[in-house]
Design an enzyme around this catalytic site. Structure first.
Site, PDB file in Angstrom:
ATOM      1  N   GLU A 338       0.852  -1.118   0.073  1.00  0.00           N
ATOM      2  CA  GLU A 338      -0.103   0.023  -0.153  1.00  0.00           C
ATOM      3  C   GLU A 338       0.945   1.261  -0.098  1.00  0.00           C
ATOM      4  OE1 GLU A 338      -2.857   2.427  -0.440  1.00  0.00           O
ATOM      5  OE2 GLU A 338      -3.430   0.419  -0.171  1.00  0.00           O
ATOM      6  N   ASP A 342       0.847   3.955  -3.191  1.00  0.00           N
ATOM      7  CA  ASP A 342       0.512   5.491  -2.786  1.00  0.00           C
ATOM      8  C   ASP A 342       1.760   6.583  -3.141  1.00  0.00           C
ATOM      9  OD1 ASP A 342      -1.734   4.373  -1.999  1.00  0.00           O
ATOM     10  OD2 ASP A 342      -1.390   4.904   0.359  1.00  0.00           O
ATOM     11  N   SER A 607      -7.137   2.304  -3.940  1.00  0.00           N
ATOM     12  CA  SER A 607      -5.681   2.931  -3.490  1.00  0.00           C
ATOM     13  C   SER A 607      -4.746   3.414  -4.492  1.00  0.00           C
ATOM     14  CB  SER A 607      -5.007   1.654  -2.656  1.00  0.00           C
ATOM     15  OG  SER A 607      -5.624   1.384  -1.588  1.00  0.00           O
TER      16      SER A 607
END
Length: 767
Positions: A338, A342, A607
Site C-alpha cells: 500500500e 501510494d 488505493s
C-alpha cells in the site's frame, strides 16, 4: 481518593459557573475577521464519579452479536487512547460558515487559511473545560500525554482496569474471522458534568480497516507479445473466493506513469513547467516501505528530470506525545505494498512534487483507523507551517457501520481542520461495491454502506474506473502495440466504465454473453457451483448514514435526492474486469530493471485512484500559485462540483449540450474541451451472500440463486446482487448503476487535468 476529588471540584465548578464569556483570542488573520466564538465553559457542575451518563454508540455495535472468548487482564497497558471532545454547537456552526467562505471566490475570506493554534482557539473546546477533563482523567490514574493544538483531543494512557473503572466498560477478547481482537463490550459512561464536552474515547478496540488495493500479482514481461505473463498468483487465486470469473488469455497489461499521464492529460502540463514543484503530497500509512523503491520507480519510468523528492518519517506533535513510532517495514520482506503504491503513483502524476510518506505504528492506537489516522492527525496539527503538507492522500477504508462514534467524530473533525487550514484531502472510496468493508471477498452483511474515512464533507472521495477498450474491442484505437522508451503505450484518453470485477458488470455481460448482468450471474452458477468466483470487488460508493449532504453536492445534475453525504466525488482508473489491466510497481522484492528483464508486481484498487488524484491536485496547486494565488486550495470537492455544474447542468432544467458531449464513452470524439468525463456505463452492484450456517442476514441484496455448498464448506448459501430492492433487480434498483451526471458508481467521473486547471483558474478569476 475519589471523594476527595469530588469535594475539591465543588468550588471549582461554582467558580466556573460565574465566569463571564471567555475573551476572544486576538488575531490578524483575515479569515477570522468578524468571527466571534467567545463562550463560557460548559463544565459548570462538580465532576462526580457517582453521577454518570452513558455516551451512545461508543462501542462497536457488531460486537453485541459476537461471542466473547475471554476478558482482558486489568493490567494490560492501553497506551495513547484519545478522549474526543465536543465543540459547542455555536462553534461548529461558525466553523462550517467559515469553511464555506474560504471556498467562495466572492468572499473576503476566500483562501484565507487557519493555523492549528487558530483552529483550536476559535473552534475547539475552551481551556477551562479541557482543564476539567484533564483533572478527571488524572484523578482516575491515567497519564495525560498531551492536548492537541485543535483543543478537541486529549492523548492519554492507562490500563484496561483503569478503563473499566473510569468508563464503566469491560475490555474483552473476541474471535472474528479466526483472528483475536479486543474491544469494549458496551457503551462507555463519564461523569454527567462532562457529558456535554466528551464524545467518547478512540482507541478502545484493535480492529483495523484494510488498505484498499487488490492482491498484487507477480508477472514477467513477454517481449514477443509486449505484455505480462502472471507468474505468481496471489491469495485471490482460482479456487479461493474473490477471483475474477473470466480471465483473458495470452497475458495481461501493465500500465506505467506515461499511460496514466496520457489518459488524464497531465503530460501537457509538464510541457508548461507544471510538475507539482513546490507542492508537498503526504501519503498517510501504518507501515513503512523500502526507501530504495521510489528512486528505482523514478529512474525506470523517466521521471528523474522533474526534480521530485521523497521522505519517509514519523510525524510528531510539538511537544511530542509519543503516539507515533516507526511501524517498521523498511526492507523488501517487511514493506507495505500500500505504501509503495501510494508514494509511486502520486509521483506518477506529479513528478516534481515532494512526496512525504508519513507512517505511524498501529500499536500506538488512538483510533479505529490506527496509525493511518495518527499520521494524518499529527500532520494537520503540526504547529510549524513547514511540517504541514499541501495535499494528503489516504487509501484505507471501512464502513460507517463498523466504526464507533468517537472514531468517526475524530475523523470528521480532522478533515474539517485540514480543510480550514487549506489542506486538500483525498480518500479512496473503497474496493467492494456498495459496501467498502469487504475488500477481497464478498458482502455478507449490510449491503449498502460508505467509507467512514471518506464521508466527511471536508474531503474528496475517489472511486474507481476501468478502461472500456478491452470489452469494446477498441484497444488498437487507444493503445500502441509496442511500448515507447518509458514503457508506455496509451495514445489518448480511453473510454471508461465503472471498475467492477463481478458478474454484475453490465458491459461484460453484454459484450461477452449478450445478456443482462442478472442473467450473467445466474449462468455463472452452472459453471461455478461452489461459488469460488463470487466476488464483491469493485469501486465503492454509497450514502453516509452519519454525515449530512453538503450544499455543494446538491448543485449538479444526477445528485441523489437524499440528505446524506454521498460517495464518491470523482473517479480514476483502479482495475479491470478479468484482471486484464494493472499498474506496475517497483518494490523491494521485485525492483524494476531496464526492459523489464526481471519480474515486477502488478496492482490495482482505489488505493491507486486516490494518490493519482492527489498528484493532479498538486499540479492544480502549482498552476494557481504561478498565477499569484495561494497554492493551498483546501477541500477540492466544492470547486469540482461547481465546475461540473457548468458541464453537466444543475439538478433541474434542460441538460446542456456538454453533458452528452463529455460522455466518457465518446473517447476522444468531441471531448477535447471537457473538464470531466461523465461515466455512464457500468455500475458497482456486485455479488453478496447470505450464509445459512452462520445465521447471516444480508439486507440490500437481491438473491437470484442458492449455492448448495458454498466453497465446499459453508453449506447452503444464498447469492445475489446488491440492490435497493429485495424483490426486483434492474438499472433503477441495482446498487448502484452509472448514469448521466453524478452517480454513486463514479461520482462526477474522471478528469482531463489540463482542462481542469483552466476551468479552475477561470472559476477563481486567476490571471
Amino acid at each position: 481518593m475519589k471523594t476527595k476529588h469530588v469535594m475539591m471540584a465543588l468550588p471549582i465548578a461554582a467558580t466556573l459557573a460565574t465566569l463571564p464569556l471567555i475573551a476572544q483570542a486576538t488575531t490578524s488573520n483575515p479569515a477570522l475577521a468578524g468571527v466571534n466564538t467567545a463562550e463560557a465553559p460548559r463544565v459548570t457542575q462538580a465532576v462526580d464519579n457517582h453521577v454518570v451518563a452513558a455516551l451512545n454508540n461508543t462501542h462497536l455495535a457488531f460486537i453485541d452479536k459476537t461471542a466473547i472468548s475471554g476478558s482482558v487482564d486489568d493490567a494490560m497497558p492501553m497506551n495513547h487512547m484519545q478522549l474526543i471532545l465536543r465543540p459547542s454547537a455555536s462553534r461548529a456552526s461558525a466553523l462550517a460558515a467559515l469553511i464555506a467562505d474560504q471556498h467562495d471566490p466572492a468572499s473576503a475570506k476566500f483562501r484565507q487559511w487557519l493555523t492549528p493554534e487558530e483552529f483550536g482557539a476559535h473552534f475547539g473546546v475552551v481551556d477551562a473545560d479541557i482543564a476539567a477533563v484533564k483533572s478527571w482523567l488524572i484523578s482516575q490514574g491515567f497519564t495525560v500525554n498531551g492536548v492537541y493544538p485543535n483543543k478537541a483531543q486529549i492523548d492519554f494512557s492507562g490500563t484496561a482496569g483503569q478503563v473499566r473503572q473510569a468508563f464503566r466498560t469491560q475490555e474483552n477478547r473476541y474471535l472474528v474471522n479466526h483472528v483475536s481482537h479486543i474491544a469494549n463490550a458496551n457503551d462507555i459512561s463519564v461523569p454527567s458534568a462532562l457529558r456535554d464536552v466528551v464524545v467518547g474515547v478512540a482507541g478502545l478496540n484493535d480492529f483495523r480497516p484494510q488498505p484498499l488495493h487488490v492482491a498484487p500479482q507477480v508477472a514477467q514481461f513477454d517481449h514477443g507479445k509486449s505484455n505480462f505473463q502472471i507468474k505468481q498468483v496471489s491469495s485471490a487465486a482460482a479456487g479461493t473466493p474473490g477471483h475474477s470469473a473470466v480471465n483473458f488469455t495470452g497475458g495481461v497489461r501493465g500500465f506505467v506513469p506515461f499511460d496514466m499521464q496520457t489518459i488524464y492529460n497531465t503530460s501537457s502540463l509538464y510541457v508548461s513547467g507544471l510538475t507539482g514543484a513546490g507542492i508537498t503530497i503526504a501519503v498517510v500509512e501504518d507501515q513503512d516501505m523500502d526507501v530504495s523503491d521510489w528512486p528505482n520507480f523514478v529512474s525506470q519510468f523517466g521521471l528523474g528530470a522533474y526534480g521530485g523528492t521523497f521522505n519517509q518519517f514519523q510525524p510528531q506533535l510539538t511537544p511530542s506525545t509519543g503516539n507515533c513510532t516507526d511501524p517498521g517495514g523498511n526492507s523488501p520482506d517487511g514493506e507495505s505494498i500500500e505504501t509503495v503504491l501510494d508514494s509511486e503513483y502520486s509521483t506518477a502524476m506529479a513528478p516534481g512534487a515532494a512526496i512525504w510518506v508519513a507512517t505511524c505504528a498501529d500499536s500506538d492506537s488512538t483510533n479505529f483507523f490506527g496509525g493511518v489516522f495518527t499520521a494524518a492527525d499529527n500532520l494537520i496539527n503540526n504547529t510549524n507551517p513547514a511540517g504541514r503538507p499541501n495535499v494528503i492522500s489516504a487509501s484505507y477504508g471501512y464502513g460507517e457501520g463498523f466504526t464507533d462514534a468517537a472514531s468517526k467524530t475524530a475523523i470528521d473533525l480532522m478533515w474539517a481542520q485540514g480543510d480550514a487550514e487549506g489542506i486538500s484531502v483525498f480518500v479512496s472510496s473503497g474496493d467492494s461495491g456498495s459496501n467498502p468493508s469487504f475488500n477481497g471477498g464478498w458482502i455478507n452483511d449490510v449491503g449498502v454502506d460508505a467509507n467512514s474515512f471518506a464521508t466527511s464533507p471536508n474531503d474528496t472521495a475517489v472511486g474507481g474506473t476501468d478502461t472500456a477498450d478491452v470489452l469494446d474491442g477498441t484497444t488498437s484505437k487507444y493503445f500502441n502495440s509496442t511500448l515507447n522508451p518509458v514503457y508506455g503505450s496509451a495514445k489518448s484518453y480511453v473510454p471508461e466504465l465503472t471498475w467492477n470485477q463481478s458478474c454484475g458488470n453490465v458491459l461484460a455481460a453484454s459484450k461477452l454473453a449478450h445478456i443482462s448482468a442478472l442473467q450473467f450471474c445466474k449462468n455463472a452458477l452452472i459453471y461455478d457451483p461452489y461459488g469460488y468466483y463470487v466476488t464483491s470487488e469493485s469501486g465503492s460508493g454509497g450514502p453516509s448514514s452519519v454525515d449530512f449532504k453538503p450544499s455543494w453536492q446538491r448543485i449538479v445534475r444526477g445528485a441523489a435526492k437524499d440528505q446524506s453525504r454521498d460517495l464518491p466525488d470523482v473517479s480514476l482508473f483502479a482495475g479491470a474486469y478479468g484482471g486484464y489491466s494493472w499498474v506496475i510497481l517497483c518494490t523491494g522484492f521485485y525492483p524494476c530493471t531496464p526492459n523489464f528483464a526481471s519480474p515486477v508486481e502488478l496492482v490495482g484498487g482505489t488505493s491507486l485512484s486516490s494518490p493519482m488524484f492527489a498528484g493532479i491536485q498538486a499540479l492544480i496547486d502549482q498552476g494557481l500559485s504561478n498565477a499569484g494565488l495561494p497554492k493551498n486550495q483546501g477541500n477540492a470537492a466544492p470547486t469540482l462540483y461547481e465546475l461540473a455544474r457548468n458541464e453537466y447542468g444543475g439538478p433541474t432544467g434542460s441538460a446542456p449540450g456538454t453533458l452528452a458531449k463529455c460522455n466518457a464513452s465518446n473517447g476522444t470524439s468531441g471531448t477535447g474541451k471537457c473538464v470531466f468525463y461523465n461515466i455512464t456505463t457500468g455500475g458497482n452492484s456486485t455479488q453478496c451472500v447470505q450464509i445459512a450456517a452462520l445465521s447471516q442476514i444480508t439486507p440490500d441484496c437481491y438473491f437470484y440463486g442458492t449455492i448448495q455448498n458454498f466453497l465446499q464448506f459453508y453449506g447452503p448459501t444464498k447469492v445475489g446482487l446488491t440492490a435497493t430492492s429485495t424483490s426486483s433487480y434492474n438499472s433503477n434498483t441495482a446498487a448502484y448503476s452509472a448514469q448521466s451526471g453524478w452517480s454513486f458508481a463514479n461520482g462526477l467521473g474522471s478528469v482531463n487535468a489540463a482542462n481542469l486547471l483552466s476551468a479552475w483558474k477561470a472559476f477563481v478569476n486567476a490571471p
